[in-house]
Design a protein around this motif. Sequence first.
Motif, short mmCIF file in Angstrom:
data_model
loop_
_atom_site.label_atom_id
_atom_site.label_comp_id
_atom_site.label_asym_id
_atom_site.label_seq_id
_atom_site.Cartn_x
_atom_site.Cartn_y
_atom_site.Cartn_z
N LEU A 231 -26.97 -21.99 -2.42
CA LEU A 231 -27.18 -22.35 -1.01
C LEU A 231 -25.93 -23.00 -0.42
O LEU A 231 -25.54 -22.70 0.71
CB LEU A 231 -28.38 -23.30 -0.88
CG LEU A 231 -29.77 -22.64 -0.85
CD1 LEU A 231 -30.86 -23.69 -1.07
CD2 LEU A 231 -29.99 -21.88 0.44
N SER A 232 -25.29 -23.85 -1.22
CA SER A 232 -24.08 -24.53 -0.73
C SER A 232 -22.90 -23.58 -0.63
O SER A 232 -21.90 -23.88 0.02
CB SER A 232 -23.71 -25.68 -1.68
OG SER A 232 -24.79 -26.56 -1.81
N ILE B 232 -23.25 -20.18 0.24
CA ILE B 232 -23.54 -19.06 1.16
C ILE B 232 -22.58 -19.00 2.34
O ILE B 232 -21.97 -17.95 2.63
CB ILE B 232 -25.00 -19.17 1.70
CG1 ILE B 232 -26.03 -18.94 0.59
CG2 ILE B 232 -25.22 -18.23 2.88
CD1 ILE B 232 -26.10 -17.54 0.05
N TYR B 233 -22.41 -20.13 3.01
CA TYR B 233 -21.64 -20.14 4.27
C TYR B 233 -20.19 -19.76 4.04
O TYR B 233 -19.66 -18.86 4.68
CB TYR B 233 -21.75 -21.52 4.92
CG TYR B 233 -21.22 -21.57 6.34
CD1 TYR B 233 -22.09 -21.43 7.42
CD2 TYR B 233 -19.87 -21.76 6.60
CE1 TYR B 233 -21.62 -21.49 8.72
CE2 TYR B 233 -19.39 -21.81 7.90
CZ TYR B 233 -20.26 -21.68 8.96
OH TYR B 233 -19.80 -21.72 10.25
N ASP B 234 -19.58 -20.44 3.06
CA ASP B 234 -18.15 -20.21 2.85
C ASP B 234 -17.86 -18.83 2.26
O ASP B 234 -16.77 -18.29 2.46
CB ASP B 234 -17.57 -21.30 1.93
CG ASP B 234 -17.61 -22.65 2.64
OD1 ASP B 234 -17.59 -22.66 3.89
OD2 ASP B 234 -17.69 -23.68 1.95
N PHE C 74 -23.96 -13.73 4.87
CA PHE C 74 -25.00 -13.89 5.91
C PHE C 74 -25.00 -12.69 6.86
O PHE C 74 -25.10 -12.85 8.07
CB PHE C 74 -24.80 -15.21 6.67
CG PHE C 74 -23.36 -15.52 7.02
CD1 PHE C 74 -22.67 -14.72 7.92
CD2 PHE C 74 -22.71 -16.59 6.45
CE1 PHE C 74 -21.36 -15.01 8.26
CE2 PHE C 74 -21.38 -16.88 6.76
CZ PHE C 74 -20.71 -16.10 7.67
N HIS C 75 -24.86 -11.50 6.27
CA HIS C 75 -24.82 -10.30 7.11
C HIS C 75 -26.03 -9.40 6.87
O HIS C 75 -26.81 -9.62 5.95
CB HIS C 75 -23.52 -9.54 6.83
CG HIS C 75 -22.31 -10.31 7.25
ND1 HIS C 75 -21.53 -11.01 6.35
CD2 HIS C 75 -21.78 -10.55 8.47
CE1 HIS C 75 -20.55 -11.62 7.00
NE2 HIS C 75 -20.67 -11.36 8.30
N GLU D 187 -29.96 -12.11 3.89
CA GLU D 187 -28.98 -12.03 2.80
C GLU D 187 -28.85 -13.33 2.00
O GLU D 187 -28.80 -13.29 0.77
CB GLU D 187 -27.60 -11.58 3.32
CG GLU D 187 -26.64 -11.28 2.19
CD GLU D 187 -25.33 -10.67 2.64
OE1 GLU D 187 -24.86 -11.01 3.74
OE2 GLU D 187 -24.76 -9.85 1.89
N PRO D 188 -28.82 -14.51 2.66
CA PRO D 188 -28.73 -15.75 1.86
C PRO D 188 -29.88 -15.86 0.86
O PRO D 188 -29.67 -16.28 -0.28
CB PRO D 188 -28.83 -16.86 2.92
CG PRO D 188 -28.37 -16.23 4.20
CD PRO D 188 -28.81 -14.80 4.12
N GLU E 9 -22.39 -6.29 14.91
CA GLU E 9 -22.52 -7.53 14.14
C GLU E 9 -21.32 -8.42 14.43
O GLU E 9 -20.21 -8.15 13.95
CB GLU E 9 -22.59 -7.20 12.65
CG GLU E 9 -22.87 -8.39 11.80
CD GLU E 9 -23.33 -8.02 10.38
OE1 GLU E 9 -22.92 -6.97 9.87
OE2 GLU E 9 -24.10 -8.80 9.80
N LEU F 147 -27.51 -25.60 5.25
CA LEU F 147 -27.67 -24.83 4.00
C LEU F 147 -27.50 -25.74 2.78
O LEU F 147 -28.25 -25.65 1.81
CB LEU F 147 -26.67 -23.68 3.96
CG LEU F 147 -27.06 -22.41 4.72
CD1 LEU F 147 -25.86 -21.48 4.87
CD2 LEU F 147 -28.21 -21.67 4.02
N SER F 148 -26.50 -26.64 2.87
CA SER F 148 -26.25 -27.54 1.73
C SER F 148 -27.36 -28.58 1.59
O SER F 148 -27.49 -29.23 0.55
CB SER F 148 -24.92 -28.27 1.93
OG SER F 148 -23.89 -27.33 2.09
N THR G 150 -26.72 -12.66 12.05
CA THR G 150 -27.47 -11.43 11.75
C THR G 150 -28.22 -11.51 10.42
O THR G 150 -29.40 -11.19 10.34
CB THR G 150 -26.53 -10.22 11.70
OG1 THR G 150 -25.45 -10.53 10.82
CG2 THR G 150 -25.97 -9.89 13.07
N GLY G 151 -27.51 -11.92 9.36
CA GLY G 151 -28.08 -11.88 8.02
C GLY G 151 -29.14 -12.93 7.75
O GLY G 151 -29.80 -12.89 6.72
#
Lengths: 514, 514
Positions: A176-177, A179-181, A185-186, A401-402, B163, B176-177, B370-371
């Motif tokens: 989870l930590s 995912i963003y970096d 997330f598409h 996706e996450p 996208e 998220l974290s 989107t994701g």
Amino acid sequence: MSLDEVDKLRNEMKQITNQILGLISQRMELAKKIGEIKTILDLDIVDDKAELGVKSHVLDNSKNFSLDPEFTGRVVNLLITEAVRIQNIERMKKLNQVNNNLNNTSGNIKKNSIKVDVKNKTYLDNSSLEGKGPKIRSHLDVFNFAKTLEANGKSIIHMEVGEPDFPPPVEVRNELSNIYDSGKFHYTQAAGIAELRERLSKYLTTFFTEKTESKKHDNFVNPKNIIVTPGGRFGIFITFSSLLRPGDEIIVIEPAWPACHDCANYLGVKTRTVKSNLENGWEPDLNDIEDQININTKIICLNYPNNPTGKILSKETLKKIVVLASKSNLYLLSDEVYSNYAYRPFESIINFGYEKAILVSSFSKTFAMTGFRVGFAYSADKNIINKLINIQALALTSVAEPMQYCASLALNSDPQINRRIMKERIELVCNGLKNLPFEYVVPDGAMYVFARINKELKISDLKLVESLLDNGVAVAPGSGFGSSYSNFIRISTCIETQKIKTGLEVIKETLGKI
Amino acid sequence: MSLDEVDKLRNEMKQITNQILGLISQRMELAKKIGEIKTILDLDIVDDKAELGVKSHVLDNSKNFSLDPEFTGRVVNLLITEAVRIQNIERMKKLNQVNNNLNNTSGNIKKNSIKVDVKNKTYLDNSSLEGKGPKIRSHLDVFNFAKTLEANGKSIIHMEVGEPDFPPPVEVRNELSNIYDSGKFHYTQAAGIAELRERLSKYLTTFFTEKTESKKHDNFVNPKNIIVTPGGRFGIFITFSSLLRPGDEIIVIEPAWPACHDCANYLGVKTRTVKSNLENGWEPDLNDIEDQININTKIICLNYPNNPTGKILSKETLKKIVVLASKSNLYLLSDEVYSNYAYRPFESIINFGYEKAILVSSFSKTFAMTGFRVGFAYSADKNIINKLINIQALALTSVAEPMQYCASLALNSDPQINRRIMKERIELVCNGLKNLPFEYVVPDGAMYVFARINKELKISDLKLVESLLDNGVAVAPGSGFGSSYSNFIRISTCIETQKIKTGLEVIKETLGKI
């Protein structure tokens, strides 16, 4: 050959359409008459045998009339549904009449009429419930009501829900930590990200129990035959949506989680139930299953380890069910979401090499990831999975996706610890119930004890659920899992040991006061 | 009154059922004959006017026959669908004959027969495509093929997908974290978590443009009238699933994102299209909309800012559409997923106080999420939202809780920066196209330029898309947004400026070689 000719033919069609409407109208009048007699004789409106007779007759005759059986099947379904609707309306009218008569001239009513009245009260008012408490019928109603009580300051021990209290694997926390970096997330492929499908294919391969059977099927699960879904429920929803049409039938073994029945109902599909019982250790009678199979049957639904009983079918029984399904060319939907919670050997449906089997499962229970909404479905027949993928693409593009990456990482963890804890809790509840007025079979698996309330207590499930709620314990009423189980409650073991002990104490005290 | 009497009545029913089948069979024979004439006269099999005539006739006559119009409506839909199916089969047989004749005795064929053949080739083989390249029909096909090319080492500039390339709000990174430790990973209410629905209610309140209109509706969006969905697409799917039945119709203004048409098709619902065009600045003709409304019409679908044209309707036009919908008691589905990308004043449907309007939107484009698969739907009519909630609960329990919290936090961010960047990119593409053989209207909004290929080039959208792919640029073919737009391409602006510039260069070079 000209447009005039088309017009002429269209006029002929119009006349025929009128005649068809006229005949349908006559047919409905006959249905009304039959309905009236049934009301007087106190018979159910729906007569499965008669329905099947009509359907078989029509299907048999389709060829004589050069009509497509699938098409005539739909026509006859429409006619039957409308006839039942009309009969219900007529019955209600009749009952209102009888009620008025009762009010006006009590004492002067024929026995028959009163009988009709009593029997159909429940039909007319099927929202009526015992007691004057909250409208509770399922474990979800209990949960929602318990939440309201909590919001008002009452403390509740939750033994009604099927949501493990374990934390998700720590791998998920890290992911989870991340995912963003890592930009995960598409939009993804409708079937799911390749990484997760490949890992699932390895995971499912561990479901094969015998290497010796590997000649029939090579104990390999192709990632292409897997679809990642937003939860196991959506797996069932798209399986039904893609394989069933109105008028089709499914077979469900009760007691059962109500989702299959609900999804079928939504699609205009009829559910035929096979009832298993405590005396037979929740073993379904295979003759009962065979008896329910008819020309409309399309799917047999299995759910083992079972919610609510915890039953696990033996390999032999499963084999026989596969043979039954195969004989009538039926799909087999196997909901195996509790497979991690098996306290004796469990056989996945994938062990039987049946092409028309669909396995549905999820991360919710195994990895305690309910809220991530990730499940999956697998079939050895790629065509089935492709149908599911098409509906999923149409309905929601893809699973978040996450959440897919979290599920993928969860597969690195070992969920056995969850199984061990749950098994201990199940034993704790069973031991606690020993000295209480309940009968039960020690569950083979899952996260519940499905216990029958002793007759002597003369109390229904709903009434007991209410009393327990009053005393701070939430359990699920048995009737939520089938109309024959209104003398059962389902006690779930998704809370820690100390709370379970307190919950059992409260149950004991509450029963003492009844 | 006895069971014998029931049996007697059932026998009468059987006779009538037989007669109905016989008449249906006759009706299908007539349909076949009409189909044959149509094939010879080279006419389309589906004749909307004739269909409507039959439906009106049947509905008008339902009362005379004491039948429920909803029921007879379904019967006639079945009859028409089957007639069309049979006519198609007959036509194919006929064409195969003609083809065989052509192969065997070329030169000796009547003109008419050839005409049939040519026209219906596309019908027979509607998977056939121009050229011998990949089977590409929509922006998704282009995307998938481009991905394959990339996997083989080719570098591709992606101007085909919708996208946004922006990162999601940084608030989402923090959330998220935080998800794991704060335990935000459980089942939620089917409608969505309270926090997100409340924040969405405030967010939607900003969509009201005029305080002066506040007398009609109090410019307040009740959180209870909002449902959180897994993406905007699922909002459309459950809206259609709950409001439409087979045989119903929707109206879609083309060019259009194909989801509405696809969902309708899946449900047995007919899509009637109103075509807007470049000359009129993509303004739909209200008379065209009115012409398409008939007894079967249930929903008018709007999507502004539009994908693919970027068109935004004026308040006056929208008002007139609301009046049209209201006159025929139709639902209005307004897909406003591009509302953040409006480069001139945009009016949300919520400004018109129409009870039967449903707003569908999502976090995908506005917040570049989107994701995460989070969207939402709103209607002033709580009954509509309740229907959507019921289907969502049935199909997938709830949206993933972590994703809901991320969406909730995203609402703290300001998506205006995304709008400003996208506007600059749109201007960049428009300027670049000025000196190229394309015609276009500068978009009012969204993330695309929908450009018509100059006639002089004598090249179809598919052919151009292929050539551009060969040269490393992916764009979407116009025909994916409606059959009348096969001389258009959609250029998306979801990549950074430098790549857009390079993409435009490649387009220029590719055109120079044609």
